[in-house]
Design a protein around this motif. Structure first.
Motif, PDB file in Angstrom:
ATOM      1  N   UNK A  77       0.825  -1.203   0.000  1.00  0.00           N
ATOM      2  CA  UNK A  77       0.000   0.000   0.000  1.00  0.00           C
ATOM      3  C   UNK A  77       0.855   1.245   0.000  1.00  0.00           C
ATOM      4  N   UNK A  78       0.462   2.184  -0.861  1.00  0.00           N
ATOM      5  CA  UNK A  78       1.136   3.481  -0.855  1.00  0.00           C
ATOM      6  C   UNK A  78       0.477   4.312   0.233  1.00  0.00           C
ATOM      7  N   UNK A  79       0.906   4.117   1.450  1.00  0.00           N
ATOM      8  CA  UNK A  79       0.243   4.770   2.579  1.00  0.00           C
ATOM      9  C   UNK A  79       1.217   5.589   3.396  1.00  0.00           C
ATOM     10  N   UNK A  80       0.655   6.550   4.082  1.00  0.00           N
ATOM     11  CA  UNK A  80       1.418   7.348   5.031  1.00  0.00           C
ATOM     12  C   UNK A  80       0.887   7.000   6.408  1.00  0.00           C
ATOM     13  N   UNK A  99      -5.607   6.140  -8.539  1.00  0.00           N
ATOM     14  CA  UNK A  99      -5.002   7.185  -9.356  1.00  0.00           C
ATOM     15  C   UNK A  99      -5.956   8.334  -9.633  1.00  0.00           C
ATOM     16  N   UNK A 100      -7.197   8.199  -9.136  1.00  0.00           N
ATOM     17  CA  UNK A 100      -8.179   9.263  -9.312  1.00  0.00           C
ATOM     18  C   UNK A 100      -9.199   9.180  -8.181  1.00  0.00           C
ATOM     19  N   UNK A 104     -14.484   2.019  -5.107  1.00  0.00           N
ATOM     20  CA  UNK A 104     -14.592   2.174  -6.557  1.00  0.00           C
ATOM     21  C   UNK A 104     -14.190   3.576  -6.956  1.00  0.00           C
ATOM     22  N   UNK A 105     -13.518   3.694  -8.092  1.00  0.00           N
ATOM     23  CA  UNK A 105     -12.845   4.958  -8.404  1.00  0.00           C
ATOM     24  C   UNK A 105     -13.071   5.443  -9.831  1.00  0.00           C
ATOM     25  N   UNK A 106     -12.740   6.711 -10.022  1.00  0.00           N
ATOM     26  CA  UNK A 106     -12.704   7.319 -11.354  1.00  0.00           C
ATOM     27  C   UNK A 106     -11.579   6.734 -12.207  1.00  0.00           C
ATOM     28  N   UNK A 114     -10.150  13.503  -3.989  1.00  0.00           N
ATOM     29  CA  UNK A 114      -8.685  13.648  -4.086  1.00  0.00           C
ATOM     30  C   UNK A 114      -7.984  12.304  -4.310  1.00  0.00           C
ATOM     31  N   UNK A 115      -8.745  11.204  -4.352  1.00  0.00           N
ATOM     32  CA  UNK A 115      -8.184   9.893  -4.651  1.00  0.00           C
ATOM     33  C   UNK A 115      -7.675   9.115  -3.453  1.00  0.00           C
ATOM     34  N   UNK A 116      -7.717   9.698  -2.276  1.00  0.00           N
ATOM     35  CA  UNK A 116      -7.160   9.027  -1.103  1.00  0.00           C
ATOM     36  C   UNK A 116      -8.242   8.371  -0.254  1.00  0.00           C
ATOM     37  N   UNK A 117      -7.848   7.295   0.404  1.00  0.00           N
ATOM     38  CA  UNK A 117      -8.653   6.644   1.431  1.00  0.00           C
ATOM     39  C   UNK A 117      -7.987   6.943   2.759  1.00  0.00           C
TER      40      UNK A 117
END
Length: 401
Positions: A4-7, A25-26, A43-45, A350-353
């Protein structure tokens, strides 16, 4: 699988933010949670659905479901399957265990707006002015519901009340009770009920002067609530088709409605949430403080959580309407929220969870102090071995006077 690309922020800081996951990515449009709460799907753009571990100490990215050619409009989870609707005019059924697409439902000629599942059937609505029923096992189209003059948005399925068949005094026009029915809401300002068996339109609910954007039923499935772009919520008798009352205190479009026992909550583009008593139609509470349209709502114990176009998730005390907390970190509008145990998940344009700690917000349901004392007295009486059943019953009766 993938990392995961997480902070990650250890501990709880002043924003109560635990994690930010940025794999999409969106923008994130929608969420769904598995029945056991272990898997969250977004689910995403970016045309994909991503799966996350919702109960692990650190939320992890599990898999991506890729194949749609346009943005995702809605997702639902049933057992180990995920169903997704898309602007690419299709619906897909996925096996979440291996990430494979099992079949694609094709036939709609415009964006698929909503999907609903029941038993062996899947329903969908589209801007192509139709609703469709699909076989959940094969993906074959079973029935098409035609009759609306513009795009169809929300839809609901109500299973038959077979007990009604045994009532000798059952009115002729009420035999609809014994049918499986589909309800659709449309941009043509009407809602309609349909016979699942024949596909015929049974009732048309007319009265709104704006698109029907959202719908809900009471817990018995006998009353229909329709929220509209005309700023009103209308209440209908589903089986007779007549209008019962109008909730008309919002000043902009109704985005969504949620029924909770005898209360109805409505979120609106007028920047407020309202709570109504269903039986009489009175607005008993207004949740203020939003600076944009309210986009989503979740109820948890005595708390009301809202997502807003101003990029903030808010927590209100349900009874007083007082804001208990603002969750600020997103850069753009919030589209969806979900609560799992002591954590809040929010998905944004903004694309983030983002994952938030709400441990200290969650409190046991309210109990009247007098009722608590009474229950304690009853427990003391019933747990005393020197009191026989008759005396116990007498004391219980005295306490209830």
């Amino acid at each position: 699988m993938g990392s995961a690309a997480s902070k990650r922020r250890t501990g709880r800081n002043q924003n109560w933010l635990l994690q930010t996951l940025e794999n999409h990515e969106s923008g994130i449009n929608c969420m769904a949670l598995s029945s056991d709460g272990s898997v969250l799907a977004t689910g995403s753009d970016d045309n994909t659905i991503r799966l996350w571990s919702a109960k692990t100490e650190s939320v992890e990215y599990l898999n991506v479901l890729a194949g749609h050619a346009d943005y995702i409009t809605q997702i639902i989870i049933y057992e180990n399957y995920l169903i997704s609707a898309s602007a690419d005019q299709t619906i897909r059924k996925w096996d979440m265990l291996n990430g494979q697409c099992m079949f694609i439902c094709t036939g709609h000629t415009s964006l698929v707006n909503r999907i609903a599942h029941t038993g062996n059937f899947l329903f969908s609505s589209s801007y192509d002015r139709t609703a469709r029923c699909w076989d959940f096992l094969t993906g074959n189209c079973i029935r098409i519901f035609r009759g609306h003059h513009h795009g169809i948005l929300p839809l609901l399925f109500i299973p038959a009340n077979h007990d009604a068949e045994e009532e000798n005094t059952f009115e002729e026009e009420m035999h609809i009770y014994t049918k499986d029915i589909l309800i659709t809401g449309s941009q043509d300002t009407t809602a309609k009920t349909w016979s699942f068996k024949t596909g015929e339109c049974l009732k048309t609910f007319e009265g709104h002067i704006g698109a029907v954007l959202c719908m809900a039923t009471d817990v018995h499935g006998k009353i229909l609530f329709t929220g509209s772009g005309d700023n009103t919520i209308r209440v209908w008798d589903i089986y007779r088709g007549n209008e019962l009352r109008i909730y008309d205190q919002h000043t902009a479009a109704i985005i969504n409605i949620l029924v909770a026992n005898k209360l109805l909550y409505s979120i609106s583009a007028d920047h407020t949430v309202r709570c109504w008593i269903i039986d009489v139609g009175d607005c008993i509470r207004i949740y203020k403080g939003h600076h944009h349209s309210v986009s989503c709502i979740q109820l948890e114990n005595d708390l009301v959580f809202t997502g807003c176009g101003d990029a903030i998730v808010r927590c209100f005390e349900a009874r007083s309407g007082v804001i208990k907390r603002n969750f600020k970190s997103h850069a753009l509008a919030i589209n969806c929220i979900q609560i799992v145990d002591d954590r809040l998940f929010s998905g944004s344009v903004d694309g983030s969870l983002k994952v938030w700690d709400i441990t200290d917000l969650k409190t046991p349901p309210y109990q009247d102090p007098k009722a608590k004392i009474l229950n304690n007295d009853r427990n003391k009486i019933e747990n005393r071995p020197d009191i026989d059943d008759r005396e116990c019953q007498e004391r219980r009766a005295q306490n209830m006077v």
